[in-house]
Motif scaffolding. Structure first.
Motif, PDB file in Angstrom:
ATOM      1  N   VAL A  11       0.830  -1.206   0.000  1.00  0.00           N
ATOM      2  CA  VAL A  11       0.000   0.000   0.000  1.00  0.00           C
ATOM      3  C   VAL A  11       0.863   1.253   0.000  1.00  0.00           C
ATOM      4  CG1 VAL A  11      -1.577   1.373   1.390  1.00  0.00           C
ATOM      5  CG2 VAL A  11      -2.047  -1.029   1.035  1.00  0.00           C
ATOM      6  N   SER A  12       1.973   1.219   0.748  1.00  0.00           N
ATOM      7  CA  SER A  12       2.807   2.407   0.874  1.00  0.00           C
ATOM      8  C   SER A  12       3.475   2.816  -0.428  1.00  0.00           C
ATOM      9  CB  SER A  12       3.879   2.182   1.952  1.00  0.00           C
ATOM     10  OG  SER A  12       4.669   1.052   1.635  1.00  0.00           O
ATOM     11  N   ALA A  13       3.413   1.980  -1.457  1.00  0.00           N
ATOM     12  CA  ALA A  13       3.942   2.345  -2.774  1.00  0.00           C
ATOM     13  C   ALA A  13       2.813   2.648  -3.748  1.00  0.00           C
ATOM     14  CB  ALA A  13       4.824   1.231  -3.325  1.00  0.00           C
ATOM     15  N   HIS A  14       1.609   2.817  -3.241  1.00  0.00           N
ATOM     16  CA  HIS A  14       0.466   3.213  -4.050  1.00  0.00           C
ATOM     17  C   HIS A  14       0.005   4.607  -3.632  1.00  0.00           C
ATOM     18  CE1 HIS A  14       0.461  -1.102  -4.777  1.00  0.00           C
ATOM     19  NE2 HIS A  14      -0.382  -0.920  -5.762  1.00  0.00           N
ATOM     20  N   SER A  15      -0.509   5.343  -4.584  1.00  0.00           N
ATOM     21  CA  SER A  15      -0.972   6.707  -4.339  1.00  0.00           C
ATOM     22  C   SER A  15      -2.345   6.891  -4.967  1.00  0.00           C
ATOM     23  CB  SER A  15       0.034   7.708  -4.915  1.00  0.00           C
ATOM     24  OG  SER A  15       1.314   7.516  -4.346  1.00  0.00           O
ATOM     25  N   VAL A  16      -2.885   8.103  -4.829  1.00  0.00           N
ATOM     26  CA  VAL A  16      -4.248   8.379  -5.293  1.00  0.00           C
ATOM     27  C   VAL A  16      -4.267   9.677  -6.074  1.00  0.00           C
ATOM     28  CG1 VAL A  16      -6.658   8.691  -4.607  1.00  0.00           C
ATOM     29  CG2 VAL A  16      -5.150   7.231  -3.226  1.00  0.00           C
ATOM     30  N   LEU A  17      -5.006   9.682  -7.182  1.00  0.00           N
ATOM     31  CA  LEU A  17      -5.237  10.886  -7.975  1.00  0.00           C
ATOM     32  C   LEU A  17      -6.728  11.192  -7.960  1.00  0.00           C
ATOM     33  CD1 LEU A  17      -4.203  13.079  -9.939  1.00  0.00           C
ATOM     34  CD2 LEU A  17      -4.575  11.454 -11.806  1.00  0.00           C
ATOM     35  N   ASP A  18      -7.077  12.442  -7.641  1.00  0.00           N
ATOM     36  CA  ASP A  18      -8.476  12.849  -7.517  1.00  0.00           C
ATOM     37  C   ASP A  18      -8.682  14.149  -8.296  1.00  0.00           C
ATOM     38  OD1 ASP A  18     -10.854  12.009  -5.403  1.00  0.00           O
ATOM     39  OD2 ASP A  18     -10.951  14.133  -5.921  1.00  0.00           O
ATOM     40  N   VAL A  19      -9.911  14.406  -8.710  1.00  0.00           N
ATOM     41  CA  VAL A  19     -10.206  15.660  -9.431  1.00  0.00           C
ATOM     42  C   VAL A  19     -11.362  16.435  -8.795  1.00  0.00           C
ATOM     43  CG1 VAL A  19      -9.278  14.878 -11.649  1.00  0.00           C
ATOM     44  CG2 VAL A  19     -11.692  14.447 -11.089  1.00  0.00           C
ATOM     45  N   VAL A  20     -11.657  16.150  -7.522  1.00  0.00           N
ATOM     46  CA  VAL A  20     -12.753  16.804  -6.798  1.00  0.00           C
ATOM     47  C   VAL A  20     -14.054  16.727  -7.615  1.00  0.00           C
ATOM     48  CG1 VAL A  20     -13.426  18.834  -5.446  1.00  0.00           C
ATOM     49  CG2 VAL A  20     -11.010  18.415  -5.915  1.00  0.00           C
ATOM     50  N   PHE A  50      -1.595  11.820  -2.189  1.00  0.00           N
ATOM     51  CA  PHE A  50      -2.930  12.152  -2.658  1.00  0.00           C
ATOM     52  C   PHE A  50      -2.790  13.423  -3.470  1.00  0.00           C
ATOM     53  CE2 PHE A  50      -7.202  13.786  -2.691  1.00  0.00           C
ATOM     54  CZ  PHE A  50      -8.016  12.665  -2.669  1.00  0.00           C
ATOM     55  N   TRP A  51      -2.921  13.287  -4.779  1.00  0.00           N
ATOM     56  CA  TRP A  51      -2.751  14.420  -5.685  1.00  0.00           C
ATOM     57  C   TRP A  51      -4.083  14.820  -6.298  1.00  0.00           C
ATOM     58  CZ3 TRP A  51       2.130  13.289  -9.210  1.00  0.00           C
ATOM     59  CH2 TRP A  51       3.274  13.335  -8.418  1.00  0.00           C
ATOM     60  N   VAL A  52      -4.179  16.085  -6.660  1.00  0.00           N
ATOM     61  CA  VAL A  52      -5.338  16.575  -7.412  1.00  0.00           C
ATOM     62  C   VAL A  52      -4.851  17.113  -8.751  1.00  0.00           C
ATOM     63  CG1 VAL A  52      -6.868  17.043  -5.473  1.00  0.00           C
ATOM     64  CG2 VAL A  52      -5.182  18.755  -6.126  1.00  0.00           C
ATOM     65  N   GLY A  53      -5.588  16.784  -9.806  1.00  0.00           N
ATOM     66  CA  GLY A  53      -5.202  17.203 -11.141  1.00  0.00           C
ATOM     67  C   GLY A  53      -5.822  18.538 -11.515  1.00  0.00           C
ATOM     68  N   GLU A  54      -5.108  19.314 -12.304  1.00  0.00           N
ATOM     69  CA  GLU A  54      -5.631  20.601 -12.764  1.00  0.00           C
ATOM     70  C   GLU A  54      -6.464  20.407 -14.031  1.00  0.00           C
ATOM     71  OE1 GLU A  54      -4.140  24.897 -14.591  1.00  0.00           O
ATOM     72  OE2 GLU A  54      -2.713  23.669 -13.479  1.00  0.00           O
ATOM     73  N   GLN A  55      -7.736  20.757 -13.952  1.00  0.00           N
ATOM     74  CA  GLN A  55      -8.612  20.742 -15.118  1.00  0.00           C
ATOM     75  C   GLN A  55      -9.475  22.000 -15.087  1.00  0.00           C
ATOM     76  OE1 GLN A  55     -10.680  17.150 -16.245  1.00  0.00           O
ATOM     77  NE2 GLN A  55      -9.281  15.867 -15.079  1.00  0.00           N
ATOM     78  N   HIS A  56      -9.759  22.520 -16.251  1.00  0.00           N
ATOM     79  CA  HIS A  56     -10.557  23.743 -16.361  1.00  0.00           C
ATOM     80  C   HIS A  56     -11.715  23.526 -17.333  1.00  0.00           C
ATOM     81  CE1 HIS A  56      -7.529  26.295 -14.325  1.00  0.00           C
ATOM     82  NE2 HIS A  56      -6.649  25.502 -14.920  1.00  0.00           N
ATOM     83  N   GLY A  57     -12.859  24.111 -16.995  1.00  0.00           N
ATOM     84  CA  GLY A  57     -13.990  24.099 -17.907  1.00  0.00           C
ATOM     85  C   GLY A  57     -14.606  22.740 -18.121  1.00  0.00           C
ATOM     86  N   VAL A  58     -14.401  21.793 -17.196  1.00  0.00           N
ATOM     87  CA  VAL A  58     -14.963  20.448 -17.316  1.00  0.00           C
ATOM     88  C   VAL A  58     -16.082  20.298 -16.294  1.00  0.00           C
ATOM     89  CG1 VAL A  58     -14.507  17.973 -17.231  1.00  0.00           C
ATOM     90  CG2 VAL A  58     -12.734  19.542 -18.071  1.00  0.00           C
ATOM     91  N   GLY A  85      -1.368  16.851  -9.488  1.00  0.00           N
ATOM     92  CA  GLY A  85      -1.161  15.789 -10.465  1.00  0.00           C
ATOM     93  C   GLY A  85      -1.808  16.098 -11.797  1.00  0.00           C
ATOM     94  N   GLY A  86      -1.420  17.186 -12.440  1.00  0.00           N
ATOM     95  CA  GLY A  86      -0.414  18.119 -11.976  1.00  0.00           C
ATOM     96  C   GLY A  86      -0.792  19.540 -12.358  1.00  0.00           C
ATOM     97  N   VAL A  87       0.076  20.450 -11.944  1.00  0.00           N
ATOM     98  CA  VAL A  87      -0.035  21.831 -12.402  1.00  0.00           C
ATOM     99  C   VAL A  87       0.336  21.870 -13.886  1.00  0.00           C
ATOM    100  CG1 VAL A  87       0.972  24.134 -12.230  1.00  0.00           C
ATOM    101  CG2 VAL A  87       0.456  22.843 -10.162  1.00  0.00           C
ATOM    102  N   LEU A  88      -0.508  22.487 -14.687  1.00  0.00           N
ATOM    103  CA  LEU A  88      -0.255  22.563 -16.127  1.00  0.00           C
ATOM    104  C   LEU A  88       0.560  23.822 -16.391  1.00  0.00           C
ATOM    105  CD1 LEU A  88      -3.799  21.467 -17.285  1.00  0.00           C
ATOM    106  CD2 LEU A  88      -1.744  20.069 -17.011  1.00  0.00           C
ATOM    107  N   ARG A 111       5.874  16.960   3.070  1.00  0.00           N
ATOM    108  CA  ARG A 111       4.551  16.429   2.734  1.00  0.00           C
ATOM    109  C   ARG A 111       3.998  16.990   1.431  1.00  0.00           C
ATOM    110  NH1 ARG A 111       0.006  16.968   6.646  1.00  0.00           N
ATOM    111  NH2 ARG A 111      -0.867  15.523   5.130  1.00  0.00           N
ATOM    112  N   ILE A 112       4.789  17.775   0.703  1.00  0.00           N
ATOM    113  CA  ILE A 112       4.287  18.437  -0.496  1.00  0.00           C
ATOM    114  C   ILE A 112       5.046  17.956  -1.727  1.00  0.00           C
ATOM    115  CG2 ILE A 112       3.962  20.646  -1.659  1.00  0.00           C
ATOM    116  CD1 ILE A 112       2.092  20.176   0.730  1.00  0.00           C
ATOM    117  N   ASP A 113       4.308  17.631  -2.783  1.00  0.00           N
ATOM    118  CA  ASP A 113       4.857  17.256  -4.084  1.00  0.00           C
ATOM    119  C   ASP A 113       4.380  18.250  -5.132  1.00  0.00           C
ATOM    120  OD1 ASP A 113       5.942  14.855  -3.041  1.00  0.00           O
ATOM    121  OD2 ASP A 113       4.057  13.780  -3.404  1.00  0.00           O
ATOM    122  N   LEU A 114       5.172  18.394  -6.182  1.00  0.00           N
ATOM    123  CA  LEU A 114       4.787  19.248  -7.302  1.00  0.00           C
ATOM    124  C   LEU A 114       4.879  18.444  -8.599  1.00  0.00           C
ATOM    125  CD1 LEU A 114       4.029  21.781  -8.784  1.00  0.00           C
ATOM    126  CD2 LEU A 114       6.354  22.657  -8.453  1.00  0.00           C
ATOM    127  N   GLY A 115       3.740  17.972  -9.056  1.00  0.00           N
ATOM    128  CA  GLY A 115       3.672  17.320 -10.354  1.00  0.00           C
ATOM    129  C   GLY A 115       3.272  18.343 -11.396  1.00  0.00           C
TER     130      GLY A 115
END
Length: 357
Positions: A11-20, A50-58, A85-88, A111-115
């Protein structure tokens, strides 16, 4: 310590991507609260990031401001790494991104990553409002960003006449890639890469080869570090998993096809089941897409192990395919239970908003 009992990664080598995800009629506050609860579940279960992806207008996606969301989620979790996951980068000036994430790294050390990634296709009006640059400016902007962040290291000189605000230990930079060329951009700079297998599975094998073939150990990563994203739905039975996946496809397709002027009431009526024939065929095609793994706990964990074996991935980033926060948390919990003998449950405490020196 989590004990691995299945092939692949713990589990510790798995992560999560979310888009709210935000459904019709759901308030922004409710959507954020659900995503925070999913992040807390991932934290408790021992996931790495736990990363959040940048999306606009969706429609149905609320993750347009990943730096702000990372701050919100970091304040509501204890251990898990938060980030983008990530900043465009083609949407933003590199100095602004560097300063935002330098501030986050100062507030939440280690505790902070920059994708970061390149902007994909946008509706013309949204693209104009963002004032974004062309995709081919990404390598230059990536170099500028890394230069500004290196300024935060002790003994470094400013970049030109510009010195980074709140400079300290910078967050690690990751490149999100959906094709071999983007993977090579990360490789020649010695940066870790996350491959968007969940949305571009046909490109994964070539992107893996490009990254490993072009990697140079002159950057912050002395050896290749490769992660792969994958869409997942895990449930107690195969039938339940397929039903949940079909529901996700139905809602996503209808939100995507709805008029931008549709009211919340009209959208709620539009989203009512059952599936149409077109939606059923789309769900069936996506079930066969290697970028998605849908099934029971055992079959999903087996699929993740096969993905690790085929790509040599150091990390797998899960994309729970559900709009409902409770369902996303349940998917993560089911997979964690399949990866370990025990699921970690630790009493939660309220972390400080700003770290103490």
């Amino acid at each position: 310590m989590l004990t691995t009992v299945t092939p692949g990664l713990p589990v510790s080598a798995h992560s999560v991507l979310d888009v709210v995800p935000q459904l019709a009629g759901q308030s922004a506050a409710a959507a954020l609260r659900e995503t925070a609860e999913v992040a807390q579940a991932a934290d408790d279960l021992g996931y790495r990031r736990f990363w959040v992806g940048e999306q606009h207008g969706v429609r149905g996606v609320g993750s347009a401001a990943p730096a702000v969301l990372a701050a919100v989620l970091a304040a509501r979790t204890d251990r898990i790494r938060l980030g983008a996951g990530g900043v465009l980068l083609t949407n933003h000036q590199p100095l602004v991104v560097a300063e935002q994430f330098a501030a986050l790294a100062a507030a939440y050390p280690s505790r902070i990553d920059l994708g970061v990634g390149q902007q994909l296709g946008l509706v013309a009006s949204t693209a104009a409002a963002l004032g974004g640059a062309a995709r081919d400016t990404f390598p230059q902007r990536l170099d500028e960003l890394c230069g500004f962040l290196r300024d935060g290291l002790p003994g470094r000189a400013p970049v030109g006449d510009v010195r980074l605000s709140l400079a300290g230990l910078p967050p690690p930079v990751f490149v999100l890639a959906d094709n071999p060329a983007a993977a090579a951009i990360a490789a020649v700079r010695g940066l870790p890469v996350f491959l968007a297998h969940h949305s571009a599975a046909a490109m994964t094998a070539a992107a893996v080869a490009a990254y490993r073939d072009h990697f140079e150990s002159t950057g912050p990563t002395v050896k290749p570090y490769l992660a792969v994203t994958v869409g997942v739905v895990a449930a107690d039975s195969e039938e339940e998993a397929i039903i949940r996946f079909a529901e996700y496809v139905r809602v996503k397709m209808r939100l995507g096809a709805a008029s931008q002027r549709a009211t919340p009431a009209e959208l709620m009526e539009l989203l009512e089941p059952p599936l149409t024939g077109r939606e059923r065929r789309r769900a069936e095609r996506l079930l066969d897409d290697p970028g998605n793994i849908v099934g029971t706990r055992a079959s999903v964990v087996s699929g993740l192990g096969a993905l690790v074996a085929s790509t040599g991935a150091d990390e797998i980033m899960l994309v729970p395919l559900a709009f409902d926060g409770l369902v996303r948390s349940a998917i993560l919990r089911t997979i964690a239970a399949g990866l370990t003998r025990t699921v970690r449950t630790v009493p939660r405490h309220a972390p400080p908003l700003i770290a103490t020196a």
